[in-house]
Design a protein around this motif. Structure first.
Motif, PDB file in Angstrom:
ATOM      1  N   ASP A   1       0.830  -1.209   0.000  1.00 26.70           N
ATOM      2  CA  ASP A   1       0.000   0.000   0.000  1.00 26.70           C
ATOM      3  C   ASP A   1       0.860   1.253   0.000  1.00 26.70           C
ATOM      4  O   ASP A   1       0.582   2.228  -0.720  1.00 26.70           O
ATOM      5  CB  ASP A   1      -0.912   0.014   1.236  1.00 26.70           C
ATOM      6  CG  ASP A   1      -2.062  -0.972   1.138  1.00 26.70           C
ATOM      7  OD1 ASP A   1      -2.363  -1.445   0.031  1.00 26.70           O
ATOM      8  OD2 ASP A   1      -2.666  -1.270   2.194  1.00 26.70           O
ATOM      9  N   ALA A   2       1.922   1.243   0.814  1.00 24.03           N
ATOM     10  CA  ALA A   2       2.809   2.408   0.885  1.00 24.03           C
ATOM     11  C   ALA A   2       3.478   2.670  -0.459  1.00 24.03           C
ATOM     12  O   ALA A   2       3.641   3.826  -0.875  1.00 24.03           O
ATOM     13  CB  ALA A   2       3.856   2.205   1.974  1.00 24.03           C
ATOM     14  N   VAL A   3       3.868   1.594  -1.154  1.00 23.12           N
ATOM     15  CA  VAL A   3       4.487   1.749  -2.466  1.00 23.12           C
ATOM     16  C   VAL A   3       3.503   2.367  -3.449  1.00 23.12           C
ATOM     17  O   VAL A   3       3.851   3.286  -4.217  1.00 23.12           O
ATOM     18  CB  VAL A   3       5.000   0.398  -2.990  1.00 23.12           C
ATOM     19  CG1 VAL A   3       5.576   0.548  -4.401  1.00 23.12           C
ATOM     20  CG2 VAL A   3       6.054  -0.186  -2.054  1.00 23.12           C
ATOM     21  N   GLN A   4       2.266   1.872  -3.439  1.00 17.63           N
ATOM     22  CA  GLN A   4       1.256   2.432  -4.347  1.00 17.63           C
ATOM     23  C   GLN A   4       1.037   3.913  -4.091  1.00 17.63           C
ATOM     24  O   GLN A   4       0.929   4.704  -5.026  1.00 17.63           O
ATOM     25  CB  GLN A   4      -0.058   1.672  -4.179  1.00 17.63           C
ATOM     26  CG  GLN A   4      -0.121   0.347  -4.923  1.00 17.63           C
ATOM     27  CD  GLN A   4      -1.529  -0.205  -4.945  1.00 17.63           C
ATOM     28  OE1 GLN A   4      -1.999  -0.744  -3.942  1.00 17.63           O
ATOM     29  NE2 GLN A   4      -2.194  -0.074  -6.078  1.00 17.63           N
ATOM     30  N   VAL A   5       0.974   4.291  -2.815  1.00 16.12           N
ATOM     31  CA  VAL A   5       0.771   5.707  -2.491  1.00 16.12           C
ATOM     32  C   VAL A   5       1.959   6.533  -2.976  1.00 16.12           C
ATOM     33  O   VAL A   5       1.786   7.588  -3.598  1.00 16.12           O
ATOM     34  CB  VAL A   5       0.572   5.883  -0.972  1.00 16.12           C
ATOM     35  CG1 VAL A   5       0.552   7.366  -0.604  1.00 16.12           C
ATOM     36  CG2 VAL A   5      -0.726   5.220  -0.525  1.00 16.12           C
ATOM     37  N   ALA A   6       3.171   6.067  -2.702  1.00 13.05           N
ATOM     38  CA  ALA A   6       4.365   6.822  -3.094  1.00 13.05           C
ATOM     39  C   ALA A   6       4.445   6.969  -4.609  1.00 13.05           C
ATOM     40  O   ALA A   6       4.760   8.058  -5.122  1.00 13.05           O
ATOM     41  CB  ALA A   6       5.620   6.138  -2.557  1.00 13.05           C
ATOM     42  N   GLU A   7       4.162   5.897  -5.337  1.00 16.11           N
ATOM     43  CA  GLU A   7       4.224   6.001  -6.800  1.00 16.11           C
ATOM     44  C   GLU A   7       3.146   6.933  -7.325  1.00 16.11           C
ATOM     45  O   GLU A   7       3.371   7.713  -8.260  1.00 16.11           O
ATOM     46  CB  GLU A   7       4.085   4.626  -7.445  1.00 16.11           C
ATOM     47  CG  GLU A   7       4.182   4.705  -8.959  1.00 16.11           C
ATOM     48  CD  GLU A   7       4.170   3.363  -9.661  1.00 16.11           C
ATOM     49  OE1 GLU A   7       4.083   3.370 -10.915  1.00 16.11           O
ATOM     50  OE2 GLU A   7       4.244   2.322  -8.984  1.00 16.11           O
ATOM     51  N   SER A   8       1.962   6.865  -6.736  1.00 16.82           N
ATOM     52  CA  SER A   8       0.894   7.759  -7.169  1.00 16.82           C
ATOM     53  C   SER A   8       1.260   9.219  -6.926  1.00 16.82           C
ATOM     54  O   SER A   8       0.989  10.093  -7.755  1.00 16.82           O
ATOM     55  CB  SER A   8      -0.399   7.401  -6.433  1.00 16.82           C
ATOM     56  OG  SER A   8      -1.462   8.247  -6.840  1.00 16.82           O
ATOM     57  N   VAL A   9       1.905   9.493  -5.784  1.00 19.33           N
ATOM     58  CA  VAL A   9       2.355  10.856  -5.503  1.00 19.33           C
ATOM     59  C   VAL A   9       3.372  11.303  -6.553  1.00 19.33           C
ATOM     60  O   VAL A   9       3.311  12.433  -7.062  1.00 19.33           O
ATOM     61  CB  VAL A   9       2.967  10.936  -4.086  1.00 19.33           C
ATOM     62  CG1 VAL A   9       3.671  12.270  -3.872  1.00 19.33           C
ATOM     63  CG2 VAL A   9       1.882  10.740  -3.030  1.00 19.33           C
ATOM     64  N   ALA A  10       4.298  10.421  -6.881  1.00 15.88           N
ATOM     65  CA  ALA A  10       5.308  10.770  -7.886  1.00 15.88           C
ATOM     66  C   ALA A  10       4.652  11.086  -9.226  1.00 15.88           C
ATOM     67  O   ALA A  10       5.007  12.079  -9.888  1.00 15.88           O
ATOM     68  CB  ALA A  10       6.298   9.618  -8.047  1.00 15.88           C
ATOM     69  N   ARG A  11       3.709  10.274  -9.636  1.00 15.80           N
ATOM     70  CA  ARG A  11       3.079  10.512 -10.947  1.00 15.80           C
ATOM     71  C   ARG A  11       2.172  11.735 -10.908  1.00 15.80           C
ATOM     72  O   ARG A  11       2.017  12.411 -11.941  1.00 15.80           O
ATOM     73  CB  ARG A  11       2.340   9.245 -11.387  1.00 15.80           C
ATOM     74  CG  ARG A  11       3.287   8.045 -11.509  1.00 15.80           C
ATOM     75  CD  ARG A  11       2.806   6.975 -12.417  1.00 15.80           C
ATOM     76  NE  ARG A  11       3.755   5.849 -12.431  1.00 15.80           N
ATOM     77  CZ  ARG A  11       4.854   5.803 -13.162  1.00 15.80           C
ATOM     78  NH1 ARG A  11       5.182   6.818 -13.959  1.00 15.80           N
ATOM     79  NH2 ARG A  11       5.653   4.727 -13.120  1.00 15.80           N
ATOM     80  N   ALA A  12       1.596  12.047  -9.743  1.00 16.31           N
ATOM     81  CA  ALA A  12       0.819  13.273  -9.631  1.00 16.31           C
ATOM     82  C   ALA A  12       1.713  14.498  -9.764  1.00 16.31           C
ATOM     83  O   ALA A  12       1.379  15.461 -10.473  1.00 16.31           O
ATOM     84  CB  ALA A  12       0.072  13.296  -8.293  1.00 16.31           C
ATOM     85  N   LEU A  13       2.858  14.482  -9.104  1.00 18.35           N
ATOM     86  CA  LEU A  13       3.785  15.604  -9.224  1.00 18.35           C
ATOM     87  C   LEU A  13       4.342  15.710 -10.645  1.00 18.35           C
ATOM     88  O   LEU A  13       4.539  16.808 -11.176  1.00 18.35           O
ATOM     89  CB  LEU A  13       4.932  15.444  -8.230  1.00 18.35           C
ATOM     90  CG  LEU A  13       4.563  15.614  -6.747  1.00 18.35           C
ATOM     91  CD1 LEU A  13       5.751  15.265  -5.863  1.00 18.35           C
ATOM     92  CD2 LEU A  13       4.085  17.036  -6.466  1.00 18.35           C
ATOM     93  N   ALA A  14       4.594  14.561 -11.279  1.00 19.58           N
ATOM     94  CA  ALA A  14       5.090  14.580 -12.660  1.00 19.58           C
ATOM     95  C   ALA A  14       4.076  15.179 -13.610  1.00 19.58           C
ATOM     96  O   ALA A  14       4.444  15.831 -14.589  1.00 19.58           O
ATOM     97  CB  ALA A  14       5.448  13.158 -13.097  1.00 19.58           C
ATOM     98  N   ALA A  15       2.795  14.978 -13.317  1.00 21.12           N
ATOM     99  CA  ALA A  15       1.729  15.495 -14.177  1.00 21.12           C
ATOM    100  C   ALA A  15       1.393  16.947 -13.900  1.00 21.12           C
ATOM    101  O   ALA A  15       0.622  17.563 -14.631  1.00 21.12           O
ATOM    102  CB  ALA A  15       0.477  14.637 -14.038  1.00 21.12           C
ATOM    103  N   GLY A  16       1.935  17.527 -12.836  1.00 21.83           N
ATOM    104  CA  GLY A  16       1.606  18.894 -12.462  1.00 21.83           C
ATOM    105  C   GLY A  16       2.091  19.899 -13.491  1.00 21.83           C
ATOM    106  O   GLY A  16       3.082  19.696 -14.179  1.00 21.83           O
ATOM    107  N   ARG A  17       1.369  21.012 -13.579  1.00 24.14           N
ATOM    108  CA  ARG A  17       1.735  22.069 -14.530  1.00 24.14           C
ATOM    109  C   ARG A  17       2.032  23.369 -13.762  1.00 24.14           C
ATOM    110  O   ARG A  17       1.438  23.616 -12.759  1.00 24.14           O
ATOM    111  CB  ARG A  17       0.579  22.318 -15.519  1.00 24.14           C
ATOM    112  CG  ARG A  17       0.297  21.078 -16.383  1.00 24.14           C
ATOM    113  CD  ARG A  17       1.461  20.800 -17.350  1.00 24.14           C
ATOM    114  NE  ARG A  17       1.132  19.705 -18.241  1.00 24.14           N
ATOM    115  CZ  ARG A  17       1.474  18.425 -17.990  1.00 24.14           C
ATOM    116  NH1 ARG A  17       2.114  18.123 -16.878  1.00 24.14           N
ATOM    117  NH2 ARG A  17       1.164  17.487 -18.842  1.00 24.14           N
TER     118      ARG A  17
END
Length: 405
Positions: free
Chosen positions: A389-405
């Motif tokens: 679960d922690a890995v999924q959250v961390a990866e999701s955070v990374a991809r959210a920041l990567a998608a930020g404008r």
């Protein structure tokens, strides 16, 4: 700023293989990894080798560090206790020695200059693992943190009484928002010696002597112990870093530089991350860098801490915390909020330096950390579903920041 640009849900990320998580923990748990020890160094090189095999630019960085908090803390409480015993005759000595010990203890355990350990301990070397991947030219950077060293045990960490109290008074435990402040008595003993001696109050001085003697005995006990296996605290976090590297190798994040950082000597009160800060913080812009600390994430229920601090509670960045919580919800991962910690993790160091920081930990059904600093902190007691679960959250955070404008 942390949540700006995160306007749309992030697609579900692949769940990591729990067998692979277990393999990482089991491989490292057999190594005795006391802070600044040869075992810590061996573990660091194994982690770096694994991250390099997954395509990350990984290295082991050696930083000056001290290997124990128990020795300087025990020396200071011992000094205050001795001064309290003599304070009946020499009140000024008791008052001054108690006050000096109190100030030095606050400095030692509250991320200060830690002058006591510099005087009382021999400087050694901690080994940090620093791995870079993702879009290395990106303006935004996410640092995901863990630590690979392990703590010594001690009688003070026995959980028999806390578990009895929690199960006897479950309604009280349910309302608690932070764990008991274990460091307060450490400071209280010398402070009572100082106050009692200065005011001519023998009862206060004797109370300080009693508390100080117990604390000194506890620190002597900890200093004499060997390191525990540290499977949950914090090989669970290290396993999460490796799993993130595996996922990013398959699908690199675009628009985000990712640093996977595993600290040494965390259990000596954040020695490794201080070395990382001295070396890397000058090159990490505060308005474009986020820190996500994963510490002891295999207890069963993930917790996104609102704040932490052994003596003074320090809040984590609310906006970045909201982003982490939203990412967890969109991945279907339950994360507790509204809790704070009276312990200390590496997360407070970047937070002190002004970086948006979030800290994810975990607790069991009693809202305790099972096997915390005990020899029973073994790989078979880790909840690998919680680590996943922690890995999924961390990866999701990374991809959210990567998608930020």
């Amino acid at each position: 700023m942390a949540s700006e640009g995160f306007l749309h849900p992030v697609a579900p990320v692949a769940r990591p293989d729990e067998t692979a998580l277990r393999a990482t923990v089991e491989r490292l748990a057999v190594i005795e990894r006391a802070p600044c020890s040869p075992g810590e160094r061996e573990a660091a090189h194994l982690v770096a080798d694994r991250l390099r095999a997954l395509g990350a630019a990984a290295s082991v960085e050696e930083v000056p560090a001290y290997g124990s908090y128990a020795r300087p803390v025990g020396a200071l409480t011992g000094l205050a206790t001795a001064a309290g015993l003599a304070g009946g005759r020499w009140r000024a000595f008791g008052a001054v020695a108690g006050a000096v010990a109190t100030a030095a203890l606050v400095d030692e355990i509250s991320y200060g200059r830690q002058l006591a350990r510099k005087v009382l301990s021999r400087r050694r070397t901690a080994c940090n693992v620093v791995a870079e991947l993702g879009d290395t030219a990106a303006r935004r950077t996410l640092v995901v943190m863990a630590h690979h060293d392990a703590a010594p045990s001690g009688a003070v960490f026995d959980q028999t009484l806390p578990r009895r109290l929690v199960r006897r008074f479950p309604e009280v435990a349910e309302r608690m928002t932070e764990n008991p402040p274990m460091w307060w008595p450490v400071v209280a003993g010398p402070a009572l010696v100082a106050l009692g001696s200065a005011a001519g109050r023998p009862s206060l001085r004797r109370a300080g002597v009693a508390v100080g003697a117990l604390t000194t005995a506890a620190m002597i006990d900890i200093a004499a112990r060997r390191a525990v296996p540290g499977a949950n605290d914090n090989l669970s976090g290290v396993a999460a870093l490796v799993a993130l590297a595996e996922s990013f190798k398959r699908r690199p994040p675009q628009g985000l530089r990712v640093i996977l950082f595993s600290a040494g000597a965390e259990e000596a009160l954040q020695e490794g991350v201080r070395g990382f800060a001295r070396r890397h913080f000058p090159d990490l812009a505060r308005d474009r860098t986020w820190f996500l600390n994963l510490d002891t994430v295999g207890s069963g229920n993930l917790v996104l801490l609102d704040g932490e601090g052994p003596l003074r509670m320090e809040p984590y960045d609310a906006a970045f915390g909201d982003l982490v919580a939203r990412c967890a919800a969109e991945q279907g991962v339950a994360v507790l909020r509204g809790l704070r910690s009276r312990s200390s993790t590496d997360g407070v160091v970047p937070r002190r330096h002004g970086y948006p920081t979030a800290c994810v930990v975990s607790v069991d059904g009693d809202r305790l950390i099972p096997h915390y600093h005990l020899p029973t902190d073994l790989p078979e007691h880790v909840d690998y579903g919680c680590v996943a679960d922690a890995v999924q959250v961390a990866e999701s955070v990374a991809r959210a920041l990567a998608a930020g404008r």
